[in-house]
Motif scaffolding. Sequence first.
Motif, short mmCIF file in Angstrom:
data_model
loop_
_atom_site.label_atom_id
_atom_site.label_comp_id
_atom_site.label_asym_id
_atom_site.label_seq_id
_atom_site.Cartn_x
_atom_site.Cartn_y
_atom_site.Cartn_z
N LEU A 471 39.16 22.85 44.72
CA LEU A 471 38.14 23.84 44.34
C LEU A 471 38.84 25.05 43.73
CD1 LEU A 471 36.12 23.49 47.61
CD2 LEU A 471 35.16 23.10 45.32
N ASP A 472 38.38 25.47 42.56
CA ASP A 472 39.01 26.62 41.88
C ASP A 472 38.07 27.82 42.05
OD1 ASP A 472 39.94 28.53 40.15
OD2 ASP A 472 40.34 27.11 38.50
N PHE A 473 38.30 28.59 43.09
CA PHE A 473 37.41 29.72 43.38
C PHE A 473 37.55 30.85 42.38
CE2 PHE A 473 37.01 27.51 47.39
CZ PHE A 473 35.68 27.70 47.69
N VAL A 474 38.73 30.94 41.76
CA VAL A 474 38.90 31.98 40.73
C VAL A 474 37.95 31.68 39.57
CG1 VAL A 474 40.54 33.02 39.11
CG2 VAL A 474 41.26 32.46 41.46
N ALA A 475 37.91 30.42 39.15
CA ALA A 475 37.01 30.04 38.06
C ALA A 475 35.54 30.16 38.49
CB ALA A 475 37.31 28.61 37.61
N LEU A 476 35.24 29.73 39.72
CA LEU A 476 33.85 29.82 40.19
C LEU A 476 33.39 31.28 40.20
CD1 LEU A 476 34.06 27.29 43.17
CD2 LEU A 476 32.51 27.11 41.21
N ALA A 477 34.24 32.16 40.72
CA ALA A 477 33.85 33.58 40.82
C ALA A 477 33.69 34.18 39.43
CB ALA A 477 34.89 34.34 41.63
N GLY A 481 30.58 36.19 37.28
CA GLY A 481 30.71 37.62 36.99
C GLY A 481 31.50 38.41 38.01
N VAL A 482 32.22 37.73 38.90
CA VAL A 482 33.03 38.44 39.89
C VAL A 482 34.51 38.32 39.50
CG1 VAL A 482 33.77 38.49 42.32
CG2 VAL A 482 31.36 38.06 41.75
N PRO A 483 35.21 39.45 39.27
CA PRO A 483 36.63 39.38 38.93
C PRO A 483 37.39 38.73 40.09
CG PRO A 483 35.82 41.66 38.81
CD PRO A 483 34.70 40.83 39.35
N ALA A 484 38.36 37.87 39.75
CA ALA A 484 39.01 37.09 40.81
C ALA A 484 40.47 36.84 40.50
CB ALA A 484 38.28 35.76 40.99
N THR A 485 41.27 36.71 41.58
CA THR A 485 42.70 36.40 41.47
C THR A 485 43.06 35.41 42.57
OG1 THR A 485 43.15 38.32 42.88
CG2 THR A 485 43.38 38.66 40.52
N ARG A 486 44.26 34.84 42.45
CA ARG A 486 44.73 33.88 43.46
C ARG A 486 46.03 34.40 44.05
NH1 ARG A 486 44.66 29.67 40.49
NH2 ARG A 486 42.69 28.85 41.27
N ALA A 487 46.19 34.29 45.35
CA ALA A 487 47.42 34.72 46.02
C ALA A 487 48.04 33.54 46.75
CB ALA A 487 47.13 35.84 47.01
N THR A 488 49.35 33.37 46.54
CA THR A 488 50.05 32.29 47.26
C THR A 488 51.16 32.85 48.16
OG1 THR A 488 51.52 32.01 45.38
CG2 THR A 488 49.62 30.55 45.48
N THR A 489 51.45 34.16 48.03
CA THR A 489 52.42 34.78 48.93
C THR A 489 51.77 35.98 49.60
OG1 THR A 489 53.26 36.35 47.31
CG2 THR A 489 54.32 34.17 47.35
N PRO A 506 32.34 44.17 43.12
CA PRO A 506 32.76 42.92 43.76
C PRO A 506 34.10 42.41 43.25
CG PRO A 506 31.13 42.46 42.06
CD PRO A 506 31.29 43.96 42.10
N HIS A 507 34.85 41.79 44.15
CA HIS A 507 36.11 41.12 43.81
C HIS A 507 36.22 39.88 44.68
CE1 HIS A 507 36.93 45.27 42.58
NE2 HIS A 507 37.76 44.73 41.69
#
Length: 517
Positions: A471-477, A481-489, A506-507
């Motif tokens: 699931l790609d929540f960054v793309a879904l958000a 219309g919700v700005p989104a990023t991914r964190a792995t550390t 919203p973020h």
Amino acid sequence: MNGAHAVARTLLDCGVGICFANPGTSELHFVAALDDEPGLRAVPCLFEGVATGAADGHGRMTGRPAATLLHLGPGLGNGLANLHNARRAATPLVNLIGDHATFHKKYDAPLESDIDALAGTVSGWVGRCDDPATAGRVVAEAVAAATGAPGQVATVILPADVSWSDGGRPEPPIPARPPATVPAQTVAEVAEALRTGEPAALLLGGPATREPSLLAAGRIAAATGARLLCETFPARLERGAGLPAVERLGYLAEGAMAQLDGVRHLVLAGAGSPVSFFAHPGLPGLLAPDACTVHTLATAADDAAAALGELAEAVAADTPAVLQPAGRPAAPTGALTAENAAAVVGALLPEGAIVVDEANTSGLWLPGATAGAPRHDWLTLTGGAIGQGLPLAAGAALACPDRPVLCLEADGSAMYTVSALWTHAREDLDITTVIFANSAYAILTMESQRLGTAADGPARRDLLDLSRPGLDFVALARGMGVPATRATTADDFTVQLRRALAEPGPHLIEAAVPALF
Ligand SMILES: Cc1ncc(C[n+]2csc(CCOP(=O)(O)OP(=O)(O)O)c2C)c(N)n1
């Protein structure tokens, strides 16, 4: 004035100022009435479970009912799981459910169904508007039923012809049931039990997890040595530095039994006697030890804060409560895990935050990591029906526009009501959502291990795994219309969470964490 206008005006006159809506044809006269009542804010929701969860969040934070607007039986059915959570939270809430015109029902048109039966499963009160002249009265009764102690879901069924016909009359508010006063005798009996000096615990729940009750309970605990506990899933727990620290009763029966081990007196204030979440072969359903006497100081219908205050005067007249000192974890480094993500949350949680917790297994370390953070509210999954968090956050943010909302959400649960993100964007809500992306229904792996079911069969792998496809929540958000990023550390997560909390609106942060099970 038609019936729909009378309903809208009565809602407003009774203090209902917001309506989480997903209308259909039978509700369009009510939608038109909203145009004439700008004080009744309409919030669009793309799925009924978002509307009902948002109304729950709004009601938990204001103590007043929000309305939903849902389309006949199927719309209500889509909203049921979060109405179930609202019922368990004793949230005041008024559903407005459109129905076919009274003279059309006999034709069994495609959307015809037994709305009353559906509503009955989650509502403490159900009423039908039979004609425009009495529709306002039904709504005023519904608001009073929802608002009385304890809060409950009240459902109003509004047929299309009652909406469009003239003769509507708004009704003034009807007084709601106040909380009942706990008899002095009950307080005296509990005081006597606590004075024995035998091991005791206080279990707070319902309305007793707010500051006045916590401070009184903290004094009682300090003076008598009673352990201070609250129910596993409180509707709204106030916590943080400066308040007495309250331990939540464990989710697993084994954990809860360990917390209650040796307790001879369990004093209930706003909570029921604790039961295990599920039956488990070989474990008891009732969690209080056999030798323990359970004392009901106050039910959820009672004025629990006053009863705790009187009990504190009786057993702790000169004893102050022990308050949680301020303290935050250091910001961690390294690959992101559920444990170090909790430390990041504890390091950054803003003063006055509203935390919506549906992090499930990834939330294990959150209570500990945030205990000494500045004061905040913690809203949990009262009824165990997942898919609550994103909607609840929307309602809480609309209820408290001056407070930051931090929505801590497990990936599987997020997907049930993911369209709530669109409402976050549409209403420009100050919500930071963290998705704990462990790509699994991890708790069910844990539960199946506990139940001793087949070790790792293909069905279990297929049904509890969310990684194929991922699931790609960054793309879904972003798609909503919700700005989104991914964190792995942990370092990324710290930077991203700090930035998201600092910027209004919203973020979403997808926090990639390993599954615990
Ligand atoms: C409405 C509803 N449907 C199904 C379930 C059963 N259920 C409980 S937990 C769970 C999966 C949780 O997965 P996730 O939210 O990703 O959290 P994790 O266990 O991975 O921490 C499911 C399907 C439920 N509790 N409520």
